[in-house]
Motif scaffolding. Structure first.
Motif, mmCIF file in Angstrom:
data_model
loop_
_atom_site.group_PDB
_atom_site.id
_atom_site.type_symbol
_atom_site.label_atom_id
_atom_site.label_comp_id
_atom_site.label_asym_id
_atom_site.label_seq_id
_atom_site.Cartn_x
_atom_site.Cartn_y
_atom_site.Cartn_z
ATOM 1 N N ARG A 1 0.835 -1.207 0.000
ATOM 2 C CA ARG A 1 0.000 0.000 0.000
ATOM 3 C C ARG A 1 0.869 1.255 0.000
ATOM 4 N NH1 ARG A 1 -4.404 -0.169 4.451
ATOM 5 N NH2 ARG A 1 -5.040 1.726 3.352
ATOM 6 N N ILE A 2 1.938 1.224 0.770
ATOM 7 C CA ILE A 2 2.871 2.361 0.800
ATOM 8 C C ILE A 2 3.491 2.565 -0.581
ATOM 9 C CG2 ILE A 2 5.135 3.111 1.666
ATOM 10 C CD1 ILE A 2 4.316 1.791 4.377
ATOM 11 N N ILE A 3 3.952 1.483 -1.191
ATOM 12 C CA ILE A 3 4.578 1.579 -2.513
ATOM 13 C C ILE A 3 3.591 2.104 -3.544
ATOM 14 C CG2 ILE A 3 5.621 0.252 -4.397
ATOM 15 C CD1 ILE A 3 6.713 -1.642 -2.156
ATOM 16 N N ARG A 4 2.361 1.567 -3.537
ATOM 17 C CA ARG A 4 1.354 2.051 -4.496
ATOM 18 C C ARG A 4 1.120 3.551 -4.328
ATOM 19 N NH1 ARG A 4 -1.111 -3.054 -3.756
ATOM 20 N NH2 ARG A 4 -2.415 -2.278 -2.069
ATOM 21 N N ALA A 5 0.976 3.998 -3.086
ATOM 22 C CA ALA A 5 0.718 5.418 -2.826
ATOM 23 C C ALA A 5 1.889 6.280 -3.295
ATOM 24 C CB ALA A 5 0.448 5.635 -1.340
ATOM 25 N N LEU A 6 3.119 5.857 -3.009
ATOM 26 C CA LEU A 6 4.284 6.646 -3.409
ATOM 27 C C LEU A 6 4.532 6.588 -4.913
ATOM 28 C CD1 LEU A 6 6.723 5.950 -0.440
ATOM 29 C CD2 LEU A 6 5.499 8.076 -0.961
ATOM 30 N N GLN A 7 4.176 5.479 -5.561
ATOM 31 C CA GLN A 7 4.276 5.431 -7.025
ATOM 32 C C GLN A 7 3.323 6.443 -7.644
ATOM 33 O OE1 GLN A 7 5.386 1.134 -8.763
ATOM 34 N NE2 GLN A 7 3.416 1.178 -7.778
ATOM 35 N N HIS A 8 2.174 6.587 -7.047
ATOM 36 C CA HIS A 8 1.171 7.522 -7.574
ATOM 37 C C HIS A 8 1.574 8.974 -7.283
ATOM 38 C CE1 HIS A 8 -2.672 8.759 -9.112
ATOM 39 N NE2 HIS A 8 -2.835 9.506 -8.035
ATOM 40 N N ASP A 9 2.135 9.222 -6.095
ATOM 41 C CA ASP A 9 2.536 10.571 -5.720
ATOM 42 C C ASP A 9 3.735 10.496 -4.788
ATOM 43 O OD1 ASP A 9 2.861 13.196 -4.928
ATOM 44 O OD2 ASP A 9 0.835 13.452 -4.134
ATOM 45 N N GLY A 10 4.920 10.619 -5.345
ATOM 46 C CA GLY A 10 6.149 10.526 -4.575
ATOM 47 C C GLY A 10 6.393 11.711 -3.660
ATOM 48 N N ARG A 11 5.565 12.745 -3.770
ATOM 49 C CA ARG A 11 5.732 13.926 -2.935
ATOM 50 C C ARG A 11 4.840 13.902 -1.697
ATOM 51 N NH1 ARG A 11 5.829 19.347 -6.284
ATOM 52 N NH2 ARG A 11 6.689 20.021 -4.321
ATOM 53 N N LEU A 12 4.177 12.778 -1.459
ATOM 54 C CA LEU A 12 3.320 12.691 -0.278
ATOM 55 C C LEU A 12 4.129 12.943 0.986
ATOM 56 C CD1 LEU A 12 1.088 9.527 -0.860
ATOM 57 C CD2 LEU A 12 0.292 11.869 -0.551
ATOM 58 N N ALA A 13 3.613 13.790 1.854
ATOM 59 C CA ALA A 13 4.240 13.991 3.160
ATOM 60 C C ALA A 13 3.999 12.733 3.987
ATOM 61 C CB ALA A 13 3.633 15.211 3.848
ATOM 62 N N ASN A 14 4.918 12.424 4.863
ATOM 63 C CA ASN A 14 4.801 11.212 5.669
ATOM 64 C C ASN A 14 3.500 11.181 6.458
ATOM 65 O OD1 ASN A 14 5.922 8.699 6.804
ATOM 66 N ND2 ASN A 14 5.827 9.890 8.699
ATOM 67 N N ASN A 15 3.081 12.312 7.013
ATOM 68 C CA ASN A 15 1.830 12.341 7.785
ATOM 69 C C ASN A 15 0.634 11.959 6.917
ATOM 70 O OD1 ASN A 15 3.103 13.040 10.147
ATOM 71 N ND2 ASN A 15 2.692 15.230 9.941
ATOM 72 N N GLU A 16 0.599 12.466 5.690
ATOM 73 C CA GLU A 16 -0.497 12.143 4.770
ATOM 74 C C GLU A 16 -0.429 10.678 4.355
ATOM 75 O OE1 GLU A 16 -3.852 12.537 2.296
ATOM 76 O OE2 GLU A 16 -3.113 13.721 3.975
ATOM 77 N N LEU A 17 0.755 10.191 4.049
ATOM 78 C CA LEU A 17 0.939 8.787 3.682
ATOM 79 C C LEU A 17 0.490 7.882 4.826
ATOM 80 C CD1 LEU A 17 2.017 6.599 1.752
ATOM 81 C CD2 LEU A 17 4.294 6.998 2.737
ATOM 82 N N ALA A 18 0.912 8.213 6.050
ATOM 83 C CA ALA A 18 0.531 7.415 7.221
ATOM 84 C C ALA A 18 -0.983 7.376 7.380
ATOM 85 C CB ALA A 18 1.188 7.987 8.482
ATOM 86 N N ARG A 19 -1.635 8.527 7.192
ATOM 87 C CA ARG A 19 -3.104 8.581 7.296
ATOM 88 C C ARG A 19 -3.757 7.693 6.242
ATOM 89 N NH1 ARG A 19 -7.074 10.372 4.863
ATOM 90 N NH2 ARG A 19 -5.944 11.600 3.325
ATOM 91 N N MET A 20 -3.250 7.755 5.011
ATOM 92 C CA MET A 20 -3.813 6.949 3.921
ATOM 93 C C MET A 20 -3.655 5.451 4.192
ATOM 94 S SD MET A 20 -2.411 9.061 0.616
ATOM 95 C CE MET A 20 -2.900 7.815 -0.550
ATOM 96 N N ILE A 21 -2.520 5.064 4.749
ATOM 97 C CA ILE A 21 -2.216 3.653 4.963
ATOM 98 C C ILE A 21 -2.843 3.130 6.245
ATOM 99 C CG2 ILE A 21 -0.294 1.991 5.236
ATOM 100 C CD1 ILE A 21 -0.578 3.413 2.444
ATOM 101 N N GLY A 22 -3.077 4.029 7.208
ATOM 102 C CA GLY A 22 -3.651 3.610 8.483
ATOM 103 C C GLY A 22 -2.586 3.246 9.501
ATOM 104 N N LEU A 23 -1.451 3.956 9.437
ATOM 105 C CA LEU A 23 -0.357 3.733 10.386
ATOM 106 C C LEU A 23 -0.054 5.032 11.123
ATOM 107 C CD1 LEU A 23 2.182 1.799 8.118
ATOM 108 C CD2 LEU A 23 0.870 0.831 10.009
ATOM 109 N N SER A 24 0.667 4.911 12.214
ATOM 110 C CA SER A 24 1.169 6.115 12.871
ATOM 111 C C SER A 24 2.284 6.687 11.990
ATOM 112 C CB SER A 24 1.720 5.781 14.253
ATOM 113 O OG SER A 24 2.924 5.036 14.126
ATOM 114 N N PRO A 25 2.522 7.996 12.060
ATOM 115 C CA PRO A 25 3.593 8.578 11.240
ATOM 116 C C PRO A 25 4.954 7.926 11.485
ATOM 117 C CG PRO A 25 2.176 10.309 12.046
ATOM 118 C CD PRO A 25 1.730 9.037 12.731
ATOM 119 N N SER A 26 5.274 7.587 12.735
ATOM 120 C CA SER A 26 6.584 6.984 13.006
ATOM 121 C C SER A 26 6.689 5.582 12.405
ATOM 122 C CB SER A 26 6.880 6.959 14.506
ATOM 123 O OG SER A 26 5.903 6.199 15.187
ATOM 124 N N SER A 27 5.612 4.787 12.493
ATOM 125 C CA SER A 27 5.618 3.442 11.894
ATOM 126 C C SER A 27 5.715 3.519 10.374
ATOM 127 C CB SER A 27 4.356 2.673 12.280
ATOM 128 O OG SER A 27 4.352 2.379 13.645
#
Length: 160
Positions: free
Chosen positions: A16-42
């Protein structure tokens, strides 16, 4: 595998992380974490593991070749003068030095290599071919194809 890369088995969250970053490599970690359902640190820890393992090799902008003056994508099928290691190595090193060659593959099949070359116009390609796609670089013959329409062009891998 490079010496600093480690082997990794991808799980559902990694994909899921790879798919999201392939689609938008500029995602901020906080936004990526929210999309994936993880804490920002994880999420950041997983991204770093994917980077260290070489799964994520780099981040880059995808540029429209037409808008930067390179509207002609040529596909050159290349036959080498020989199949020996020296000829192949000479060809590979020569292609790595040519910025016009944006993709280069050694092929198992009818030809020996396939190149994708970006050019501003057909005359520039003709000059490039007669200057660089020659015997001095281990090339015996070249057949060039010019696509008339791009139907699909993707940089996103289909992950399960």
């Amino acid at each position: 595998m490079k010496e600093n890369e480690v082997s990794i088995k991808l799980d559902r969250l990694d994909k899921r992380i790879i798919r999201a970053l392939q689609h938008d490599g500029r995602l901020a970690n906080n936004e990526l974490a929210r999309m994936i359902g993880l804490s920002p640190s994880s999420c950041l820890r997983r991204v770093r593991i994917l980077e260290d393992a070489g799964v994520i090799r780099k981040y880059a902008a995808i540029v429209d070749s037409n808008k930067v003056g390179l509207p002609f994508s040529m596909f050159a099928r290349v036959w080498l003068v020989g199949q020996d290691a020296e000829t192949i190595d000479r060809f590979i090193e020569a292609m790595k030095e040519l910025p016009q060659v944006v993709e280069c593959y050694i092929i198992l099949g009818e030809c020996d290599a396939l190149l994708k070359v970006l050019m501003p116009d057909l005359m520039s390609y003709r000059t490039f071919q007669s200057t660089h796609l020659t015997k001095k670089n281990g090339i015996l013959s070249v057949k060039t194809d010019l696509p008339s329409q791009i139907i699909k062009q993707s940089h996103e891998f289909p992950l399960g």
